[in-house]
Motif scaffolding. Structure first.
Motif, PDB file in Angstrom:
ATOM      1  N   ASP A 138       0.827  -1.208   0.000  1.00 41.78           N
ATOM      2  CA  ASP A 138       0.000   0.000   0.000  1.00 41.78           C
ATOM      3  C   ASP A 138       0.861   1.258   0.000  1.00 41.78           C
ATOM      4  O   ASP A 138       0.503   2.270  -0.624  1.00 41.78           O
ATOM      5  N   ASP A 195       0.303   4.037  -2.737  1.00 41.11           N
ATOM      6  CA  ASP A 195      -0.142   5.366  -2.324  1.00 41.11           C
ATOM      7  C   ASP A 195       0.832   6.442  -2.800  1.00 41.11           C
ATOM      8  O   ASP A 195       0.415   7.536  -3.198  1.00 41.11           O
ATOM      9  N   SER A 204      -3.231  -4.439   0.204  1.00 49.63           N
ATOM     10  CA  SER A 204      -4.387  -4.866   0.978  1.00 49.63           C
ATOM     11  C   SER A 204      -5.640  -4.724   0.121  1.00 49.63           C
ATOM     12  O   SER A 204      -5.611  -4.099  -0.955  1.00 49.63           O
ATOM     13  N   ASP A 205      -6.736  -5.250   0.601  1.00 50.24           N
ATOM     14  CA  ASP A 205      -8.001  -5.077  -0.123  1.00 50.24           C
ATOM     15  C   ASP A 205      -8.347  -3.600  -0.253  1.00 50.24           C
ATOM     16  O   ASP A 205      -8.826  -3.149  -1.301  1.00 50.24           O
ATOM     17  N   ASP A 206      -8.109  -2.839   0.808  1.00 48.23           N
ATOM     18  CA  ASP A 206      -8.369  -1.394   0.745  1.00 48.23           C
ATOM     19  C   ASP A 206      -7.448  -0.717  -0.257  1.00 48.23           C
ATOM     20  O   ASP A 206      -7.864   0.184  -0.995  1.00 48.23           O
ATOM     21  N   GLY A 207      -6.179  -1.155  -0.287  1.00 48.32           N
ATOM     22  CA  GLY A 207      -5.234  -0.583  -1.247  1.00 48.32           C
ATOM     23  C   GLY A 207      -5.646  -0.864  -2.677  1.00 48.32           C
ATOM     24  O   GLY A 207      -5.566   0.013  -3.548  1.00 48.32           O
ATOM     25  N   ALA A 247      -8.669  -1.336  -3.703  1.00 51.53           N
ATOM     26  CA  ALA A 247      -9.846  -0.515  -3.983  1.00 51.53           C
ATOM     27  C   ALA A 247      -9.458   0.929  -4.287  1.00 51.53           C
ATOM     28  O   ALA A 247     -10.026   1.559  -5.192  1.00 51.53           O
ATOM     29  N   ARG A 248      -8.485   1.467  -3.550  1.00 48.53           N
ATOM     30  CA  ARG A 248      -8.051   2.849  -3.790  1.00 48.53           C
ATOM     31  C   ARG A 248      -7.435   3.001  -5.173  1.00 48.53           C
ATOM     32  O   ARG A 248      -7.725   3.948  -5.898  1.00 48.53           O
ATOM     33  N   GLN A 283      -7.831   1.016  -7.799  1.00 43.46           N
ATOM     34  CA  GLN A 283      -8.849   0.778  -8.819  1.00 43.46           C
ATOM     35  C   GLN A 283      -9.719   2.014  -9.016  1.00 43.46           C
ATOM     36  O   GLN A 283     -10.000   2.420 -10.159  1.00 43.46           O
ATOM     37  N   GLN A 287      -3.089 -11.057  -6.320  1.00 42.16           N
ATOM     38  CA  GLN A 287      -2.795 -10.470  -5.010  1.00 42.16           C
ATOM     39  C   GLN A 287      -2.078 -11.490  -4.129  1.00 42.16           C
ATOM     40  O   GLN A 287      -2.517 -12.628  -3.984  1.00 42.16           O
TER      41      GLN A 287
END
Length: 318
Positions: free
Chosen positions: A251, A255, A277-280, A282-283, A285, A300
């Protein structure tokens, strides 16, 4: 190209194995209609030195017609470096007048791990063939490239489990006015990688690569540092496609990439094989969807935990 199977096409031509002394090539009347693959099998029934195999090749094939040449195993590649390959090719450079594409080290895992492939100084090949358009290299151990000026080269691919920093620096210090595609597999320190973002400075500046539109900085254990450097790199503005796949990207690196310069001009961004991560995911994407950039976030990975510590590795090392 993959390290799991030999090339079956190269330079838009089908690859034809030159083969052992018993092979019959009488059916090939146009010797420029295929990409010839010359190699020896040190463990086979017909043991033959590479210089002997290449000697048969130059006597059998009309070298003046050959536009694409693939070199596979030159023997026990972990004990014998590719200097014999370089010498064999240079010995017939005056006959290889049509050569436009060359690949050195088309070996798969069953033959040798990528880090076992002993390369050598391949600079003389670029110097001897000013019309060469494609150069592919597999294996980084003892690989040497020195800064050169080459007006015709359009694609340069260097696949390693550990890229020597001076090779990366030499690529950036070379003048490649026609180079459109550059791909470097950076790898892991434990398998010979000494490349840092400092060594990549010339590539990232892009001043000697005016035609570059595809950049791949792949397979790095330190992919976060690579991503952060790319985020501010001038060369990005001229790219159509960017490939940071196969590395230990987290991430933090993603970022940093998103916080840098705009990537909206890209057609595609490849981040496949990553540790986001899943959140990473999503960000990234969402950001690329908003910019209209196709992004690959497949494959992943998850850290390997040992002794309470997390470990992340690039896709190809040994």
């Amino acid at each position: 190209m993959t390290i799991d199977q030999h090339l079956d096409t190269f330079h838009d031509l089908p690859v034809r194995r030159f083969g052992p002394p018993s092979a019959d090539h009488s059916g090939v009347t146009d010797h420029g209609s295929v990409a010839w693959r010359v190699h020896v099998d040190p463990y086979g029934d017909e043991e033959e030195a590479f210089t002997e195999a290449f000697g048969r090749f130059r006597e059998t094939v009309e070298l003046e017609q050959v536009s694409a040449l693939v070199i596979g195993s030159w023997g026990e590649v972990y004990d014998s470096d590719s200097s014999q390959v370089v010498e064999s090719i240079l010995a017939v450079k005056d006959r290889l007048t049509s050569l436009r594409a060359l690949f050195i080290g088309d070996l798969v895992l069953e033959e040798a791990e990528i880090s076992w492939i002993e390369q050598s100084d391949l600079t003389p090949l670029l110097e001897a063939f000013p019309a060469l358009e494609v150069l592919g290299i597999r294996g980084g151990t003892d690989l040497v490239l020195k800064p050169v000026e080459h007006a015709a080269l359009r694609t340069l691919l260097i696949e390693t489990g550990g890229l020597p920093g001076e090779v990366a620096r030499a690529v950036g210090d070379s003048r490649f006015p026609a180079l459109e595609r550059l791909e470097l597999w950076i790898g892991q320190e434990s398998y010979g990688c000494t490349t840092t973002t400092e060594h990549l400075a010339g590539v990232l500046a892009g001043t000697r690569l005016p035609a570059l539109h595809h950049l791949g900085l792949r397979n790095a254990d330190e992919q976060d540092a690579v991503a952060a450097a790319v985020a501010a790199a001038p060369v990005v503005r001229q790219l159509r496609t960017l490939d940071l796949s196969m590395g230990a990207l987290t991430d933090a690196g993603a970022d940093a990439l998103l916080a840098g310069q705009s990537l909206a001009h890209l057609r595609s961004l490849d981040l496949s094989y990553h540790y986001l991560s899943d959140d990473g995911v999503a960000r990234v994407q969402a950001a690329m969807d908003a910019a209209g950039v196709a992004v690959d976030l497949s494959d992943q990975q998850h850290p390997y935990v040992h002794g309470g510590e997390e470990h992340r590795y690039s896709a190809v090392g040994e």
